[in-house]
Scaffold this motif. Sequence first.
Motif, PDB file in Angstrom:
ATOM      1  N   LEU A   5       0.490  -1.091  -0.100  1.00  0.00           N
ATOM      2  CA  LEU A   5       0.079  -0.071   0.316  1.00  0.00           C
ATOM      3  C   LEU A   5       1.227   1.522   0.132  1.00  0.00           C
ATOM      4  O   LEU A   5       2.040   0.801   0.835  1.00  0.00           O
ATOM      5  N   GLN A  14      -7.363   1.010  -2.373  1.00  0.00           N
ATOM      6  CA  GLN A  14      -6.348   0.050  -2.285  1.00  0.00           C
ATOM      7  C   GLN A  14      -7.011  -1.682  -2.104  1.00  0.00           C
ATOM      8  O   GLN A  14      -6.471  -2.345  -3.134  1.00  0.00           O
ATOM      9  N   GLU A  17      -8.976  -3.144  -4.446  1.00  0.00           N
ATOM     10  CA  GLU A  17      -8.112  -3.674  -5.463  1.00  0.00           C
ATOM     11  C   GLU A  17      -7.223  -4.813  -5.187  1.00  0.00           C
ATOM     12  O   GLU A  17      -7.615  -5.607  -6.412  1.00  0.00           O
ATOM     13  N   ARG A  18      -7.226  -4.558  -4.613  1.00  0.00           N
ATOM     14  CA  ARG A  18      -6.342  -6.173  -3.967  1.00  0.00           C
ATOM     15  C   ARG A  18      -7.203  -7.491  -4.178  1.00  0.00           C
ATOM     16  O   ARG A  18      -6.720  -8.383  -4.461  1.00  0.00           O
TER      17      ARG A  18
END
Length: 127
Positions: A5, A14, A17-18
């Motif tokens: 991150l 983030q 998205e991961r």
Amino acid sequence: MPWNLDDSRPIYLQLMERIQHDIISGVYQPGDKLPSVRDLALDAEVNPNTMQKALSELERSGLVYSHRTSGRFVTDDKELLKKAKTNLAHKYMSSFLAQMRHLGFDGRETLEMIQAALKGRNYETDS
């Protein structure tokens, strides 16, 4: 895999998205139960409230659903998963092509490099 991150964008985006990437790449299969908010937050080294926000957004997108007392699960909707995978691939391709243009490569050169790479050759030394 580390979460990697950074401070350039909101952390919850983030995280989303991961987790989305993990879902569409098969780390989590359709119908799989996701780890708890607390476990995911601990793994990512973030505040559980931030992880909660990321998971809530994934629920809104339909990739994840929750059972009140059982936790969160990956959707079984194969069409939604396929669409998410295709959208992410387009995003990656657009970014890659923009970077290639920035480096000064035109479409033909980029395509030749991709074709050489797919054949396991080094474009620079084989052309």
